[in-house]
Design a protein around this motif. Structure first.
Motif, PDB file in Angstrom:
ATOM      1  N   LEU A 184      79.105 -28.767  45.121  1.00  0.00           N
ATOM      2  CA  LEU A 184      80.117 -29.432  45.949  1.00  0.00           C
ATOM      3  C   LEU A 184      79.828 -30.920  46.051  1.00  0.00           C
ATOM      4  CD1 LEU A 184      82.644 -28.838  47.703  1.00  0.00           C
ATOM      5  CD2 LEU A 184      81.116 -28.815  49.669  1.00  0.00           C
ATOM      6  N   GLU A 185      78.567 -31.281  46.198  1.00  0.00           N
ATOM      7  CA  GLU A 185      78.208 -32.702  46.245  1.00  0.00           C
ATOM      8  C   GLU A 185      78.605 -33.407  44.952  1.00  0.00           C
ATOM      9  OE1 GLU A 185      73.987 -32.949  47.269  1.00  0.00           O
ATOM     10  OE2 GLU A 185      74.622 -33.758  49.213  1.00  0.00           O
ATOM     11  N   GLN A 186      78.391 -32.743  43.814  1.00  0.00           N
ATOM     12  CA  GLN A 186      78.706 -33.367  42.525  1.00  0.00           C
ATOM     13  C   GLN A 186      80.202 -33.577  42.334  1.00  0.00           C
ATOM     14  OE1 GLN A 186      75.857 -30.561  40.319  1.00  0.00           O
ATOM     15  NE2 GLN A 186      75.825 -32.353  39.011  1.00  0.00           N
ATOM     16  N   VAL A 187      81.000 -32.570  42.673  1.00  0.00           N
ATOM     17  CA  VAL A 187      82.437 -32.709  42.448  1.00  0.00           C
ATOM     18  C   VAL A 187      83.054 -33.702  43.437  1.00  0.00           C
ATOM     19  CG1 VAL A 187      82.691 -30.438  41.392  1.00  0.00           C
ATOM     20  CG2 VAL A 187      83.057 -30.678  43.843  1.00  0.00           C
ATOM     21  N   THR A 188      82.556 -33.731  44.668  1.00  0.00           N
ATOM     22  CA  THR A 188      83.107 -34.694  45.630  1.00  0.00           C
ATOM     23  C   THR A 188      82.672 -36.115  45.285  1.00  0.00           C
ATOM     24  OG1 THR A 188      81.269 -34.234  47.154  1.00  0.00           O
ATOM     25  CG2 THR A 188      83.355 -33.082  47.555  1.00  0.00           C
ATOM     26  N   ALA A 189      81.448 -36.273  44.771  1.00  0.00           N
ATOM     27  CA  ALA A 189      80.983 -37.608  44.362  1.00  0.00           C
ATOM     28  C   ALA A 189      81.850 -38.151  43.237  1.00  0.00           C
ATOM     29  CB  ALA A 189      79.522 -37.543  43.924  1.00  0.00           C
ATOM     30  N   ALA A 190      82.152 -37.301  42.259  1.00  0.00           N
ATOM     31  CA  ALA A 190      82.993 -37.733  41.143  1.00  0.00           C
ATOM     32  C   ALA A 190      84.419 -38.018  41.600  1.00  0.00           C
ATOM     33  CB  ALA A 190      82.995 -36.662  40.051  1.00  0.00           C
ATOM     34  N   ALA A 191      84.967 -37.127  42.409  1.00  0.00           N
ATOM     35  CA  ALA A 191      86.362 -37.259  42.840  1.00  0.00           C
ATOM     36  C   ALA A 191      86.584 -38.489  43.709  1.00  0.00           C
ATOM     37  CB  ALA A 191      86.790 -35.999  43.593  1.00  0.00           C
ATOM     38  N   PHE A 192      85.718 -38.682  44.705  1.00  0.00           N
ATOM     39  CA  PHE A 192      85.916 -39.802  45.624  1.00  0.00           C
ATOM     40  C   PHE A 192      85.311 -41.099  45.117  1.00  0.00           C
ATOM     41  CE2 PHE A 192      86.586 -36.224  48.543  1.00  0.00           C
ATOM     42  CZ  PHE A 192      87.771 -36.630  49.145  1.00  0.00           C
ATOM     43  N   GLY A 193      84.500 -41.008  44.048  1.00  0.00           N
ATOM     44  CA  GLY A 193      83.975 -42.220  43.438  1.00  0.00           C
ATOM     45  C   GLY A 193      85.071 -43.069  42.835  1.00  0.00           C
ATOM     46  N   GLN A 194      86.157 -42.419  42.453  1.00  0.00           N
ATOM     47  CA  GLN A 194      87.349 -43.127  41.940  1.00  0.00           C
ATOM     48  C   GLN A 194      88.574 -42.530  42.638  1.00  0.00           C
ATOM     49  OE1 GLN A 194      87.141 -44.020  37.510  1.00  0.00           O
ATOM     50  NE2 GLN A 194      85.679 -42.325  37.621  1.00  0.00           N
ATOM     51  N   ARG A 195      88.621 -42.671  43.947  1.00  0.00           N
ATOM     52  CA  ARG A 195      89.588 -41.931  44.749  1.00  0.00           C
ATOM     53  C   ARG A 195      91.037 -42.308  44.467  1.00  0.00           C
ATOM     54  NH1 ARG A 195      88.203 -42.009  50.555  1.00  0.00           N
ATOM     55  NH2 ARG A 195      90.341 -41.299  50.857  1.00  0.00           N
ATOM     56  N   ARG A 196      91.278 -43.476  43.911  1.00  0.00           N
ATOM     57  CA  ARG A 196      92.660 -43.886  43.639  1.00  0.00           C
ATOM     58  C   ARG A 196      93.192 -43.307  42.330  1.00  0.00           C
ATOM     59  NH1 ARG A 196      93.262 -50.216  45.610  1.00  0.00           N
ATOM     60  NH2 ARG A 196      92.564 -49.875  47.763  1.00  0.00           N
ATOM     61  N   LYS A 197      92.286 -42.775  41.524  1.00  0.00           N
ATOM     62  CA  LYS A 197      92.708 -42.212  40.239  1.00  0.00           C
ATOM     63  C   LYS A 197      93.060 -40.739  40.387  1.00  0.00           C
ATOM     64  CE  LYS A 197      90.151 -45.327  37.201  1.00  0.00           C
ATOM     65  NZ  LYS A 197      89.195 -45.412  36.068  1.00  0.00           N
ATOM     66  N   MET A 198      93.885 -40.243  39.465  1.00  0.00           N
ATOM     67  CA  MET A 198      94.165 -38.808  39.430  1.00  0.00           C
ATOM     68  C   MET A 198      92.884 -38.065  39.063  1.00  0.00           C
ATOM     69  SD  MET A 198      97.839 -38.761  37.455  1.00  0.00           S
ATOM     70  CE  MET A 198      99.244 -39.690  38.077  1.00  0.00           C
ATOM     71  N   LEU A 199      92.787 -36.835  39.549  1.00  0.00           N
ATOM     72  CA  LEU A 199      91.561 -36.065  39.328  1.00  0.00           C
ATOM     73  C   LEU A 199      91.280 -35.808  37.853  1.00  0.00           C
ATOM     74  CD1 LEU A 199      91.792 -33.527  42.284  1.00  0.00           C
ATOM     75  CD2 LEU A 199      90.158 -35.398  42.037  1.00  0.00           C
ATOM     76  N   ARG A 200      92.293 -35.740  37.039  1.00  0.00           N
ATOM     77  CA  ARG A 200      92.050 -35.520  35.607  1.00  0.00           C
ATOM     78  C   ARG A 200      91.289 -36.703  35.003  1.00  0.00           C
ATOM     79  NH1 ARG A 200      98.378 -35.786  33.696  1.00  0.00           N
ATOM     80  NH2 ARG A 200      98.700 -38.029  33.959  1.00  0.00           N
ATOM     81  N   GLN A 201      91.359 -37.861  35.671  1.00  0.00           N
ATOM     82  CA  GLN A 201      90.580 -39.031  35.241  1.00  0.00           C
ATOM     83  C   GLN A 201      89.232 -39.097  35.954  1.00  0.00           C
ATOM     84  OE1 GLN A 201      91.352 -41.266  32.850  1.00  0.00           O
ATOM     85  NE2 GLN A 201      93.199 -40.103  32.365  1.00  0.00           N
ATOM     86  N   SER A 202      89.251 -38.951  37.270  1.00  0.00           N
ATOM     87  CA  SER A 202      88.013 -39.137  38.050  1.00  0.00           C
ATOM     88  C   SER A 202      86.976 -38.053  37.787  1.00  0.00           C
ATOM     89  CB  SER A 202      88.341 -39.212  39.541  1.00  0.00           C
ATOM     90  OG  SER A 202      88.948 -38.020  40.000  1.00  0.00           O
ATOM     91  N   LEU A 203      87.406 -36.879  37.354  1.00  0.00           N
ATOM     92  CA  LEU A 203      86.465 -35.784  37.107  1.00  0.00           C
ATOM     93  C   LEU A 203      85.983 -35.704  35.659  1.00  0.00           C
ATOM     94  CD1 LEU A 203      87.991 -32.857  39.227  1.00  0.00           C
ATOM     95  CD2 LEU A 203      86.239 -34.516  39.878  1.00  0.00           C
ATOM     96  N   LYS A 204      86.351 -36.682  34.848  1.00  0.00           N
ATOM     97  CA  LYS A 204      85.956 -36.652  33.437  1.00  0.00           C
ATOM     98  C   LYS A 204      84.442 -36.635  33.249  1.00  0.00           C
ATOM     99  CE  LYS A 204      89.834 -38.541  30.785  1.00  0.00           C
ATOM    100  NZ  LYS A 204      90.290 -39.667  29.938  1.00  0.00           N
ATOM    101  N   SER A 205      83.726 -37.250  34.192  1.00  0.00           N
ATOM    102  CA  SER A 205      82.272 -37.297  34.075  1.00  0.00           C
ATOM    103  C   SER A 205      81.629 -35.909  34.187  1.00  0.00           C
ATOM    104  CB  SER A 205      81.689 -38.210  35.160  1.00  0.00           C
ATOM    105  OG  SER A 205      81.993 -37.712  36.452  1.00  0.00           O
ATOM    106  N   LEU A 206      82.397 -34.924  34.691  1.00  0.00           N
ATOM    107  CA  LEU A 206      81.885 -33.565  34.839  1.00  0.00           C
ATOM    108  C   LEU A 206      82.144 -32.703  33.611  1.00  0.00           C
ATOM    109  CD1 LEU A 206      82.985 -32.808  38.529  1.00  0.00           C
ATOM    110  CD2 LEU A 206      80.818 -33.773  37.714  1.00  0.00           C
ATOM    111  N   GLY A 207      82.829 -33.265  32.620  1.00  0.00           N
ATOM    112  CA  GLY A 207      83.154 -32.484  31.429  1.00  0.00           C
ATOM    113  C   GLY A 207      84.651 -32.388  31.236  1.00  0.00           C
TER     114      GLY A 207
END
Length: 288
Positions: free
Chosen positions: A230-253
């Motif tokens: 949960l920490e990893q997905v929230t860090a990725a998602a809110f690290g680029q909070r203005r972007k759509m999740l399909r972009q902000s979650l790219k670092s997770l695969g």
């Protein structure tokens, strides 16, 4: 956590905060200036400290852990409740001597643990049922809370003071600017509610921000998820909070596959996803 409160708490001598020397007198006698490096701001109004203690709920038979008692304003209010015992963690050695009058008046119900609250485990020093009631130093409030949330089922409740901006984040709902990682993790593990605000002028010296008391209790049935995921997905998602999740979650695969597995639209943004959604994301990420 032990749910049951003893049928009858041990009898103890009634504690009268007014019978002790005034806090300002204690501060003057021991030369207790507030140290900015330790995030110290003293709350000296016994009406306010009493209100904080009462807001924690019925403490009959409970062990209370306090963080940073300082000159002992809140400590006195906690001892005036029906708490079985108060254990105060204090990093600043200057206050140990200053609290001796309170220790003597407490009839064996107050003990001081000298140490850094970030390194002292309240579960190890306080028997259940236990609560934490504390005016937290602003500079360590968030890491302390995160540590306690990881085992919040070990506590009856947490009644804590934060700067108002942090308190707003704890209870923020999806769609608001304050909603973020701290909101998700807090609300995943606990039921959090704001009790009341304290103006800066209530403190000595007055901080530059308003303060807020928040009451947290363990969430009965938290969404299934692993903390680290949960920490990893929230860090990725809110690290680029203005972007759509399909972009902000790219670092997770493969973000698109991850979102599909969690049932979340790839065009959604982090601030639009509720706690259940992030828990689903964490499960999908962990499974992969």
């Amino acid at each position: 956590m032990t749910d049951a409160t003893p049928d009858s708490a041990p009898m103890h001598t009634a504690f009268d905060p007014q019978a002790l020397p005034p806090l300002r007198e204690v501060i003057a006698r021991f030369g207790l200036d507030a140290r900015k490096a330790l995030g110290q701001n003293f709350l000296l109004d016994l009406n306010l400290t009493g209100r904080i203690a009462r807001s924690a709920g019925d403490m009959t038979g409970v062990t209370v852990v306090e963080i940073g008692p300082g000159p002992g304003g809140l400590t006195r209010a906690l001892l005036a409740t029906k708490a079985k015992q108060v254990i105060a963690i204090e990093r600043d050695h200057r206050f140990i001597e200053a609290l001796q009058d309170v220790i003597q008046a407490a009839d064996g119900r107050l003990s001081i643990v000298e140490g850094d609250a970030l390194e002292v485990d309240p579960i190890q020093i306080a028997p259940a049922p236990r609560v934490i009631v504390a005016n937290l130093p602003y500079n360590v409030a968030t890491p302390l809370l995160i540590g306690w949330l990881g085992r919040i089922e070990e506590f009856v409740s947490l009644t804590l003071m934060f700067q108002k901006e942090v308190a707003d984040r704890l209870v923020a709902k999806p769609g608001s600017k304050a909603y973020g990682r701290l909101s998700v993790i807090t609300q995943w593990r606990s039921d959090a509610r704001v009790l009341f605000n304290l103006p800066a002028k209530a403190f000595t010296p007055p901080p530059k921000v308003e303060s807020t008391i928040v009451h947290l209790t363990p969430r009965a049935n938290p969404e299934p998820a692993e903390w680290k995921a949960l920490e990893q997905v929230t860090a990725a998602a809110f690290g680029q909070r203005r972007k759509m999740l399909r972009q902000s979650l790219k670092s997770l695969g493969n973000a698109e596959a991850l979102l599909a597995a969690a049932g979340i639209e790839p065009t959604a943004r982090a601030e639009e996803v509720d706690v259940a959604g992030f828990a689903a994301l964490a499960r999908a990420f962990k499974a992969r």
